[in-house]
Write an enzyme that holds these catalytic residues in place. Structure first.
Site, mmCIF file in Angstrom:
data_model
loop_
_atom_site.group_PDB
_atom_site.id
_atom_site.type_symbol
_atom_site.label_atom_id
_atom_site.label_comp_id
_atom_site.label_asym_id
_atom_site.label_seq_id
_atom_site.Cartn_x
_atom_site.Cartn_y
_atom_site.Cartn_z
ATOM 1 C CB SER A 190 -0.941 -0.063 1.205
ATOM 2 O OG SER A 190 -1.970 0.871 1.078
ATOM 3 C CG ASP A 350 -6.594 -2.238 -3.965
ATOM 4 O OD1 ASP A 350 -7.037 -1.170 -3.486
ATOM 5 O OD2 ASP A 350 -5.401 -2.559 -3.923
ATOM 6 C CG HIS A 380 -5.973 -1.900 -0.302
ATOM 7 N ND1 HIS A 380 -4.997 -1.540 -1.202
ATOM 8 C CD2 HIS A 380 -5.640 -1.316 0.865
ATOM 9 C CE1 HIS A 380 -4.127 -0.751 -0.607
ATOM 10 N NE2 HIS A 380 -4.489 -0.597 0.651
#
Ligand SMILES: *[C@@H]1O[C@H](CO)[C@@H](O)[C@H](O)[C@H]1NC(C)=O
Length: 411
Positions: A190, A350, A380
């Site tokens: 991320s 995501d 995600h």
């Protein structure tokens, strides 16, 4: 009578929790029941904040930093108790880190410098302890788990600078940790995927350093130029761990927007009104062109949000240099040639799916070796939720990561 009352209260509580915590999840998601429970807990935690906000303690975007995810402690890291590795706290280049080393520390070992996720504003090295312990065991490398400073207290470039400083130190003085400096890679998820890519970009261009051997980029956030890419529109509410507007708030805090202005900046960025029309047609736009996406993802399936106001010149004036800075947004780097081989995880569910696809594609076009892992049914954050609950999508991704590392190390 009393018992009846108790049963009623308990039933109503369970019902209330189920209603607040429930979120319809997309079909095709792996382990839907487990994800439902995990997201239910997350939504409950957020519901507590909603009550706080109702009572006047800030707005959702002001409170996007979750303080309970950034605990600071001097206790030994939890995984030290397992006893198979030497797990210690240290400070490298002034930055706190957790180091995972083999117990018998003779000879030199390869290493991975890891940057945790959390939108540059939340989470911590300690929260990633279990995952980093597994990474170390499964790859046979020394892991440096970096607790870089966080926004909004420390906005760009401090977080990325901390990551660069730690990695440069390892490449120069790795022997201090029994590290073979010719066998060092970077990794992150991320926001940490963004940091890993930025560090690789920066240090590959420093001629006196040993070359990084690889970069592992899990579902990265790569750009704040276009927040209406198809994945932002189609997957905004798919799995509520990260929505499009929350991502805009993380970017705004990382850019240095203060708490007072965060609501306004987040709205403008989330409505894609932060970039003027002529810049939308510039070279920068070609780096986030939907034509670089796989054909089936180039057009959103849902309608684009209707925006009623014009672009915001004041917001643009404040952020324009940062948005185009490759250390903020590696996708904005005009030249990606010569970068280390990359493993890129992209998840089906995501909002950042397209950021990952775009970076993988641009690396490939620049002649960089890329192993693209498309996590079908993945979402995600799956590799970090995986430390709480087994998830097929995370497991299959991580096992590919470990083989990728072994390949790169010639094992
Ligand atoms: C995403 O959902 C949020 C609500 O959580 C909304 O405010 C935002 O406008 C949505 N973004 C897009 C691009 O649809």
């Amino acid at each position: 009578m009393f018992l009846q009352g108790l049963v009623t209260v308990i039933t109503l509580t369970i019902l209330g929790v189920a209603i607040i915590g429930y979120h319809p999840l997309p079909t095709g998601l792996e382990n839907p029941i487990k994800v439902q429970v995990a997201m239910g807990i997350l939504k409950l935690l957020r519901a507590v904040r909603t009550v706080q906000e109702y009572l006047g303690y800030g707005s959702p975007y002001q409170n996007v930093k979750l303080h309970f995810l950034t605990p600071k402690t001097d206790d030994p890291p939890k995984s030290a108790a397992i006893g198979d590795l030497k797990v210690t706290r240290d400070t490298i280049a002034g930055v706190p880190v957790i180091v995972y080393q083999p117990k018998d520390n003779s000879g030199l070992y390869p290493a991975i410098v890891y940057f945790h996720g959390g939108g540059w504003v939340t989470c911590s090295a300690d929260m990633y302890d279990t995952l980093m312990h597994e990474y170390a065991v499964k790859t046979g490398t020394v892991i440096i788990n970096v607790d870089y400073r966080l926004a909004p207290e420390h906005p760009f470039p401090t977080p990325v600078q901390d990551c660069i400083d730690v990695t440069r130190f390892i490449l120069q003085h790795g022997a201090k940790y029994n590290i073979d400096v010719t066998k060092v890679g970077v990794a992150g998820d991320s926001a940490g995927g963004n940091l890993a890519a930025s560090v690789a970009l920066k240090l590959t261009r420093e001629p006196d350093l040993p070359r990084l051997l690889f970069q592992i980029i899990h579902y990265p956030a790569m750009q704040a130029f276009d927040l209406h890419l198809p994945s932002y529109i189609d997957l905004n509410q798919s799995v509520p761990i990260l929505t499009q507007d929350q991502m805009a708030a993380f970017y705004a805090y990382y850019m240095g927007v203060n708490r007072e202005n965060i609501d306004h900046f987040t709205t403008v960025i989330s409505e894609n009104r932060h970039i003027p029309a002529d810049v939308r047609k510039s070279k920068l736009a070609s780096f986030v062109d939907v034509k670089l996406l796989p054909p089936q993802y180039q057009t959103p399936k849902n309608p684009r949000p209707t925006i009623h106001s014009d672009y915001d010149a004041q917001v643009y004036a404040q952020i324009k240099d940062i948005v185009a800075d490759p250390l903020f947004s590696p996708l904005m780097a005009p030249d990606l040639t010569g970068l280390p081989p990359a493993f890129v995880q992209v998840c089906e569910f995501d909002v950042l799916r397209d950021d990952g696809f775009l970076y993988a594609r641009r690396l490939q076009d620049a002649g960089v070796q890329v192993k693209l892992h498309f996590g079908k049914g993945g979402f995600h954050g799956d590799i970090i939720i995986y430390i709480f609950v087994q998830l097929n999508s995370a497991e299959s991704c991580l096992s590919e990561v470990y083989s990728f590392v072994k390949d790169r190390l010639g094992k």
